[in-house]
Design a protein around this motif. Structure first.
Motif: not given
Ligand code: C2E
Ligand code: MG
Ligand code: MG
Ligand code: MG
Length: 287
Positions: A100-107, A109-122, A143-149
């Motif tokens: 959710r936060q990644a998508q908010v930032w992507k919308k 800030y232009e600087k965030a448009a291509s950034l990846k979001i790393s998420i830790n999984l147990s 609505q986050l494109d999974p290619k950024f995850i």
């Protein structure tokens, strides 16, 4: 007299233990309610290109904002959450909130448009049957494109249940989500799982970066890890970079990406966006 002292000491120790056990018990009870009470919070830490110092992504790191104890780091509650099974719901919340936060930032800030979001999984989440279903649902909702995850898992997960993990990774790859091996070198490191699984990114554990980098032995092991990763077509992130010297050495060894206090501490969303999206990045890192 000595015996008395010993006995007293024993009593003190016993009381401390009792206090610790009580604290654990309280935390355990509180932990169950913490999700409903919305006490968890994500911090974000930058991941950087070592050569250009550009932000390429950020890692979401969970904290527990406990009403009495204050901000509690994940080391103090993740394993407890795993033992109690809460990790599934907590993990889903982390996944949702980070997307959710990644998508908010992507919308925003232009600087965030291509950034990846790393998420830790147990590992518990990896073995959960609804994982992919949950990921699909979260990507739809946010609505986050999974290619950024980027999913970060530790290598110990890979030693068990090859077939299940292979099937899961297949489904994850179909969604263009990247798989990242975290804390590399601390678990049952084995070349066979680099061979058996198609992993996208290798994160060298910070304990390697924080060894004595003046020792040839340390340099050799870092160089070997980096070369192995690139030979397998993986990207490499050096974790725990705290000094300019460490950054330079890792870069000289061919490592392209870095993360650590030298580039930026984990920050809450508000401060992260102020620091990384609303100011000039170049001025933050002075070479
Ligand atoms: P990790 O995934 O390896 O995350 C990196 C940890 O190193 C973070 O600790 C980060 O704050 C710390 N770190 C970053 N740069 C530096 C540095 O330059 N020096 C030093 N000494 N440390 C640095 P944190 O946030 O306390 O998280 C610890 C671990 O807890 C994580 O290690 C990860 O395994 C786990 N964790 C964090 N968030 C989650 C989550 O949402 N879900 C799950 N399952 N585990 C999580
Ligand atoms: Mg991680
Ligand atoms: Mg790590
Ligand atoms: Mg770790």
């Amino acid at each position: 007299k000595a015996k008395e002292k010993g006995r007293n000491r024993y009593c003190v120790f016993d009381q401390t233990m009792h206090k610790e056990a009580l604290k654990t018990l309280l935390i355990q009870t509180d932990l169950k309610k913490a999700l409903i009470k919305e006490e968890f919070i994500l911090y974000y830490q930058p991941i950087i290109s070592l050569s250009t110092q550009e932000l390429i992504g950020f890692e979401a790191l969970v904290r527990w904002n406990h009403p009495q104890e204050g901000l509690i780091p994940p080391i103090e509650f993740i394993s407890l959450a795993e033992e109690t099974g809460l990790i599934i719901d907590l993990g889903n919340w982390v996944f949702f909130e980070a997307c959710r936060q990644a998508q908010v930032w992507k919308k925003q800030y232009e600087k965030a448009a291509s950034l990846k979001i790393s998420i830790n999984l147990s590992g518990h989440q990896i073995n959960e049957v609804n994982l992919v279903e949950n990921i699909d649902r979260i990507c739809n909702l946010t609505q986050l494109d999974p290619k950024f995850i980027r999913m970060e898992i530790t290598e110990n997960i890979l030693i068990k249940n090859h077939q299940i993990i292979n099937d899961l990774f297949q489904q994850i790859k179909e969604r263009k989500i990247q798989i990242c091996i975290d804390d590399f070198g601390t678990g049952y490191s084995s070349l066979s799982y680099l061979h058996n699984f198609e992993l996208d990114i290798l994160k060298i554990d910070k304990s390697f970066i924080q060894r004595n980098l003046n020792e040839l032995k340390t340099i050799k092991i870092l160089k070997t890890i980096i070369d192995v990763a690139y030979n397998f077509g993986m990207d490499v992130v050096a974790e725990g970079i705290e000094t300019e010297q460490q950054s330079k050495i890792l870069q000289d060894l061919g490592c392209k990406l870095g993360q650590g206090y030298f580039f930026g501490h984990p920050l809450n969303a508000k401060i992260f966006e102020k620091t990384w999206f609303e100011t000039e990045q170049a001025s933050l890192i002075n070479y």
